[in-house]
Motif scaffolding. Structure first.
Motif, PDB file in Angstrom:
ATOM      1  N   ALA A  87       0.826  -1.205   0.000  1.00 22.08           N
ATOM      2  CA  ALA A  87       0.000   0.000   0.000  1.00 22.08           C
ATOM      3  C   ALA A  87       0.863   1.259   0.000  1.00 22.08           C
ATOM      4  O   ALA A  87       0.559   2.245  -0.698  1.00 22.08           O
ATOM      5  CB  ALA A  87      -0.927  -0.013   1.222  1.00 22.08           C
ATOM      6  N   ASP A  88       1.950   1.235   0.756  1.00 19.70           N
ATOM      7  CA  ASP A  88       2.852   2.392   0.799  1.00 19.70           C
ATOM      8  C   ASP A  88       3.498   2.635  -0.557  1.00 19.70           C
ATOM      9  O   ASP A  88       3.619   3.785  -1.008  1.00 19.70           O
ATOM     10  CB  ASP A  88       3.923   2.162   1.874  1.00 19.70           C
ATOM     11  N   ARG A  89       3.883   1.567  -1.229  1.00 19.42           N
ATOM     12  CA  ARG A  89       4.522   1.727  -2.539  1.00 19.42           C
ATOM     13  C   ARG A  89       3.533   2.205  -3.599  1.00 19.42           C
ATOM     14  O   ARG A  89       3.894   2.926  -4.521  1.00 19.42           O
ATOM     15  CB  ARG A  89       5.167   0.402  -2.947  1.00 19.42           C
ATOM     16  N   GLU A  90       2.281   1.777  -3.476  1.00 19.21           N
ATOM     17  CA  GLU A  90       1.250   2.278  -4.394  1.00 19.21           C
ATOM     18  C   GLU A  90       1.114   3.796  -4.250  1.00 19.21           C
ATOM     19  O   GLU A  90       0.992   4.526  -5.244  1.00 19.21           O
ATOM     20  CB  GLU A  90      -0.083   1.594  -4.087  1.00 19.21           C
ATOM     21  N   ALA A  91       1.132   4.266  -2.994  1.00 20.69           N
ATOM     22  CA  ALA A  91       1.014   5.706  -2.762  1.00 20.69           C
ATOM     23  C   ALA A  91       2.214   6.451  -3.333  1.00 20.69           C
ATOM     24  O   ALA A  91       2.074   7.511  -3.959  1.00 20.69           O
ATOM     25  CB  ALA A  91       0.879   5.978  -1.259  1.00 20.69           C
ATOM     26  N   ALA A 137       1.185 -17.503  -8.528  1.00 28.35           N
ATOM     27  CA  ALA A 137       1.312 -16.276  -7.739  1.00 28.35           C
ATOM     28  C   ALA A 137       1.585 -15.059  -8.604  1.00 28.35           C
ATOM     29  O   ALA A 137       1.112 -13.952  -8.301  1.00 28.35           O
ATOM     30  CB  ALA A 137       2.434 -16.444  -6.702  1.00 28.35           C
ATOM     31  N   LEU A 138       2.362 -15.229  -9.680  1.00 27.19           N
ATOM     32  CA  LEU A 138       2.799 -14.087 -10.479  1.00 27.19           C
ATOM     33  C   LEU A 138       2.030 -13.930 -11.784  1.00 27.19           C
ATOM     34  O   LEU A 138       2.133 -12.878 -12.422  1.00 27.19           O
ATOM     35  CB  LEU A 138       4.295 -14.213 -10.789  1.00 27.19           C
ATOM     36  N   GLY A 139       1.275 -14.952 -12.197  1.00 23.92           N
ATOM     37  CA  GLY A 139       0.572 -14.893 -13.484  1.00 23.92           C
ATOM     38  C   GLY A 139      -0.311 -13.667 -13.655  1.00 23.92           C
ATOM     39  O   GLY A 139      -0.178 -12.928 -14.646  1.00 23.92           O
ATOM     40  N   PRO A 140      -1.223 -13.388 -12.701  1.00 26.17           N
ATOM     41  CA  PRO A 140      -2.089 -12.202 -12.849  1.00 26.17           C
ATOM     42  C   PRO A 140      -1.300 -10.897 -12.909  1.00 26.17           C
ATOM     43  O   PRO A 140      -1.629  -9.999 -13.686  1.00 26.17           O
ATOM     44  CB  PRO A 140      -2.971 -12.258 -11.602  1.00 26.17           C
ATOM     45  N   ALA A 141      -0.252 -10.767 -12.089  1.00 19.34           N
ATOM     46  CA  ALA A 141       0.542  -9.540 -12.097  1.00 19.34           C
ATOM     47  C   ALA A 141       1.302  -9.379 -13.395  1.00 19.34           C
ATOM     48  O   ALA A 141       1.462  -8.263 -13.903  1.00 19.34           O
ATOM     49  CB  ALA A 141       1.520  -9.559 -10.914  1.00 19.34           C
ATOM     50  N   ILE A 142       1.778 -10.487 -13.987  1.00 15.81           N
ATOM     51  CA  ILE A 142       2.483 -10.418 -15.276  1.00 15.81           C
ATOM     52  C   ILE A 142       1.534  -9.933 -16.368  1.00 15.81           C
ATOM     53  O   ILE A 142       1.894  -9.101 -17.208  1.00 15.81           O
ATOM     54  CB  ILE A 142       3.069 -11.795 -15.631  1.00 15.81           C
ATOM     55  N   ALA A 143       0.308 -10.458 -16.357  1.00 17.20           N
ATOM     56  CA  ALA A 143      -0.669 -10.057 -17.372  1.00 17.20           C
ATOM     57  C   ALA A 143      -0.977  -8.566 -17.291  1.00 17.20           C
ATOM     58  O   ALA A 143      -1.074  -7.875 -18.311  1.00 17.20           O
ATOM     59  CB  ALA A 143      -1.948 -10.881 -17.215  1.00 17.20           C
ATOM     60  N   LEU A 168       3.990  -6.074 -10.142  1.00 18.04           N
ATOM     61  CA  LEU A 168       4.669  -7.331 -10.438  1.00 18.04           C
ATOM     62  C   LEU A 168       5.899  -7.522  -9.563  1.00 18.04           C
ATOM     63  O   LEU A 168       6.112  -8.610  -9.010  1.00 18.04           O
ATOM     64  CB  LEU A 168       5.073  -7.368 -11.916  1.00 18.04           C
ATOM     65  N   VAL A 169       6.708  -6.489  -9.400  1.00 16.63           N
ATOM     66  CA  VAL A 169       7.897  -6.639  -8.564  1.00 16.63           C
ATOM     67  C   VAL A 169       7.497  -6.841  -7.101  1.00 16.63           C
ATOM     68  O   VAL A 169       8.164  -7.572  -6.355  1.00 16.63           O
ATOM     69  CB  VAL A 169       8.853  -5.443  -8.733  1.00 16.63           C
ATOM     70  N   ASP A 170       6.388  -6.204  -6.678  1.00 16.51           N
ATOM     71  CA  ASP A 170       5.895  -6.437  -5.316  1.00 16.51           C
ATOM     72  C   ASP A 170       5.425  -7.881  -5.142  1.00 16.51           C
ATOM     73  O   ASP A 170       5.691  -8.515  -4.116  1.00 16.51           O
ATOM     74  CB  ASP A 170       4.741  -5.481  -4.996  1.00 16.51           C
ATOM     75  N   ALA A 171       4.709  -8.398  -6.163  1.00 20.90           N
ATOM     76  CA  ALA A 171       4.238  -9.784  -6.084  1.00 20.90           C
ATOM     77  C   ALA A 171       5.411 -10.759  -6.052  1.00 20.90           C
ATOM     78  O   ALA A 171       5.400 -11.747  -5.311  1.00 20.90           O
ATOM     79  CB  ALA A 171       3.319 -10.092  -7.271  1.00 20.90           C
ATOM     80  N   ILE A 231      14.043  -5.377  -6.735  1.00 20.22           N
ATOM     81  CA  ILE A 231      14.377  -6.530  -7.565  1.00 20.22           C
ATOM     82  C   ILE A 231      15.480  -7.355  -6.909  1.00 20.22           C
ATOM     83  O   ILE A 231      15.430  -8.588  -6.854  1.00 20.22           O
ATOM     84  CB  ILE A 231      14.806  -6.066  -8.972  1.00 20.22           C
ATOM     85  N   GLN A 232      16.493  -6.673  -6.392  1.00 21.97           N
ATOM     86  CA  GLN A 232      17.597  -7.369  -5.733  1.00 21.97           C
ATOM     87  C   GLN A 232      17.115  -8.116  -4.491  1.00 21.97           C
ATOM     88  O   GLN A 232      17.533  -9.243  -4.221  1.00 21.97           O
ATOM     89  CB  GLN A 232      18.693  -6.372  -5.362  1.00 21.97           C
ATOM     90  N   HIS A 233      16.220  -7.491  -3.735  1.00 19.26           N
ATOM     91  CA  HIS A 233      15.695  -8.120  -2.521  1.00 19.26           C
ATOM     92  C   HIS A 233      14.927  -9.389  -2.866  1.00 19.26           C
ATOM     93  O   HIS A 233      15.082 -10.432  -2.195  1.00 19.26           O
ATOM     94  CB  HIS A 233      14.793  -7.129  -1.779  1.00 19.26           C
ATOM     95  N   ALA A 234      14.084  -9.327  -3.903  1.00 18.77           N
ATOM     96  CA  ALA A 234      13.318 -10.508  -4.320  1.00 18.77           C
ATOM     97  C   ALA A 234      14.253 -11.621  -4.783  1.00 18.77           C
ATOM     98  O   ALA A 234      14.069 -12.796  -4.436  1.00 18.77           O
ATOM     99  CB  ALA A 234      12.332 -10.132  -5.420  1.00 18.77           C
ATOM    100  N   ALA A 235      15.266 -11.261  -5.580  1.00 15.14           N
ATOM    101  CA  ALA A 235      16.205 -12.268  -6.085  1.00 15.14           C
ATOM    102  C   ALA A 235      17.003 -12.904  -4.953  1.00 15.14           C
ATOM    103  O   ALA A 235      17.272 -14.108  -4.961  1.00 15.14           O
ATOM    104  CB  ALA A 235      17.145 -11.633  -7.107  1.00 15.14           C
ATOM    105  N   THR A 236      17.389 -12.104  -3.956  1.00 17.79           N
ATOM    106  CA  THR A 236      18.154 -12.627  -2.826  1.00 17.79           C
ATOM    107  C   THR A 236      17.322 -13.605  -2.010  1.00 17.79           C
ATOM    108  O   THR A 236      17.795 -14.683  -1.636  1.00 17.79           O
ATOM    109  CB  THR A 236      18.647 -11.478  -1.931  1.00 17.79           C
ATOM    110  N   ASN A 237      16.058 -13.231  -1.717  1.00  8.96           N
ATOM    111  CA  ASN A 237      15.176 -14.133  -0.971  1.00  8.96           C
ATOM    112  C   ASN A 237      14.949 -15.429  -1.727  1.00  8.96           C
ATOM    113  O   ASN A 237      14.963 -16.519  -1.143  1.00  8.96           O
ATOM    114  CB  ASN A 237      13.829 -13.455  -0.702  1.00  8.96           C
TER     115      ASN A 237
END
Length: 387
Positions: A87-91, A137-143, A168-171, A231-237
């Protein structure tokens, strides 16, 4: 003086448990039974010991249930925190869009920015390819990130695509973090430290996490630093989750038998032979003779034969100080030095050694010390829930 105290104690016990006579009439005959003070004390002691044992067993079961519940609550708190971050990133995105509309430049500059972000996302999604649950998990966000309505002006379409990229990056980050957190909790359930099973420093691999910081990655990808950091955080996790999954496949997280009830737990119990409290260093699973016994992790058979008290025994070395023991077997189907995979049938259940009936006695050892196998079985179930 001590004899006087002993006499007083004896009188107190006689007053508490006086000699009683029990008369039973059956078939016209009268029989009498004498309940002496000693017999009454023995009966009372047996009842008290049984009540104590039931209390200890009930407390143990409640503590186990509370531990799993606590871990689920921790995951729920992590999920709520993730939703607040989204929500914070959307704002922040909406604010950034307003600034972009007011700043110099035009559609061409925004389009170039979108293209660079797409290239970075393509690299990230390559890392997610083949991960269990990633497509759902990512299909809808990719579309949403790759499409925009044709009924709006070009600038608005670019803004919509950028918003889709943010989602998408949040998902992706949420999926990777949840997967890594679940695996870390599984290792903690087994009493293990997750960080000791992941590579140190920057050796996790992958171009998205080789850069020393998000600023360097932003320069490499030619995107804004905040986007590069996420992006880096997602890849690291995701990379850490992959390392933990790989480590889990080498640890004794699988079950040694199937469709067999557990009859004894790890810890202090009443010995079936002496009827006295004794430490039980593993788990017992009851079943029929020659019920299949399976290796709970890949490894090398280090011992087969008879051990005192254990009867026919198999021991498997899984590396990194982990060893499992399978005892009271009727049949042994492997030999020392043989490599086995998880799920390999290694023998048949029996009742050899110090045993009262057909069952498997299963132990897990770490660095020469017996551990509670239940923790490893719970960790294995938790890992499977995330697949």
């Amino acid at each position: 003086m001590s004899m006087t105290r002993f006499a007083r104690l004896r009188r107190s016990l006689v007053e508490l448990f006086p000699e009683r006579h029990l008369y039973i009439r059956s078939g016209g005959e009268m029989r009498s039974f004498v309940l002496t003070t000693g017999r009454q004390m023995a009966i009372a002691g047996g009842v008290a010991a049984g009540a104590l044992w039931m209390g200890v067993s009930t407390a143990s079961m409640m503590l186990g249930a509370m531990a799993v519940s606590g871990h689920d609550q921790e995951l729920a708190r992590m999920q709520a925190k993730s939703e607040r971050l989204v929500a914070d990133r959307e704002a922040r995105l909406n604010s950034a869009m307003v600034q972009l509309n007011q700043a110099e430049g035009g559609v061409g500059e925004l389009a170039a920015s979108v293209e660079r972000r797409h290239a970075a996302l393509a690299m990230l999604l390559t890392e997610f390819k083949g991960q269990p649950g990633a497509q759902a998990a990512l299909g809808p966000a990719i579309a949403k990130a790759t499409s925009a309505s044709d009924d709006v002006n070009p600038l608005r379409r670019i803004e919509l695509v950028r918003a889709g990229q943010e989602r998408l990056v949040d998902a992706a980050d949420d999926f990777a973090r949840t997967r890594a957190d679940r695996l870390r909790l599984a290792f903690r359930l087994a009493g293990l430290t997750p960080s000791s099973f992941t590579p140190k420093g920057g050796s996790l691999g992958g171009p998205l996490i080789e850069a020393k910081d998000s600023r360097a990655l932003a320069a490499v990808l030619d995107v804004d630093e905040d986007f590069a950091e996420r992006i880096q955080h997602a890849a690291t996790n995701l990379s850490e989750a992959g390392a933990l999954v790989e480590a889990a496949t080498r640890l004794p997280f699988a079950r040694p038998t199937t469709a067999t009830p557990q009859t004894s737990s790890y810890g202090v119990r009443f010995d079936p032979f002496t009827r006295r409290p004794a430490f039980h260093s593993g788990l017992d699973f009851a079943g029929s003779t020659n019920s299949p016994i399976y290796a709970t992790a890949p490894g090398v058979v280090s011992f087969t034969g008879v051990r005192s008290g254990y009867g026919n025994t198999i021991e498997i070395d899984h590396g990194r100080g982990f060893k499992t023991r399978y005892a009271h077997l009727q049949a042994i189907g492997v030999r020392p030095g043989q490599r086995v995979a998880v799920g390999t049938r290694i023998g048949g259940m029996g009742s050899t050694g110090r045993s009262t009936g057909p069952h498997l006695h299963y132990e897990v050892w770490v660095n020469g010390r017996a551990q509670n196998p239940s923790r490893f079985l719970k960790a294995g179930d938790y890992v499977l829930q995330g697949e």
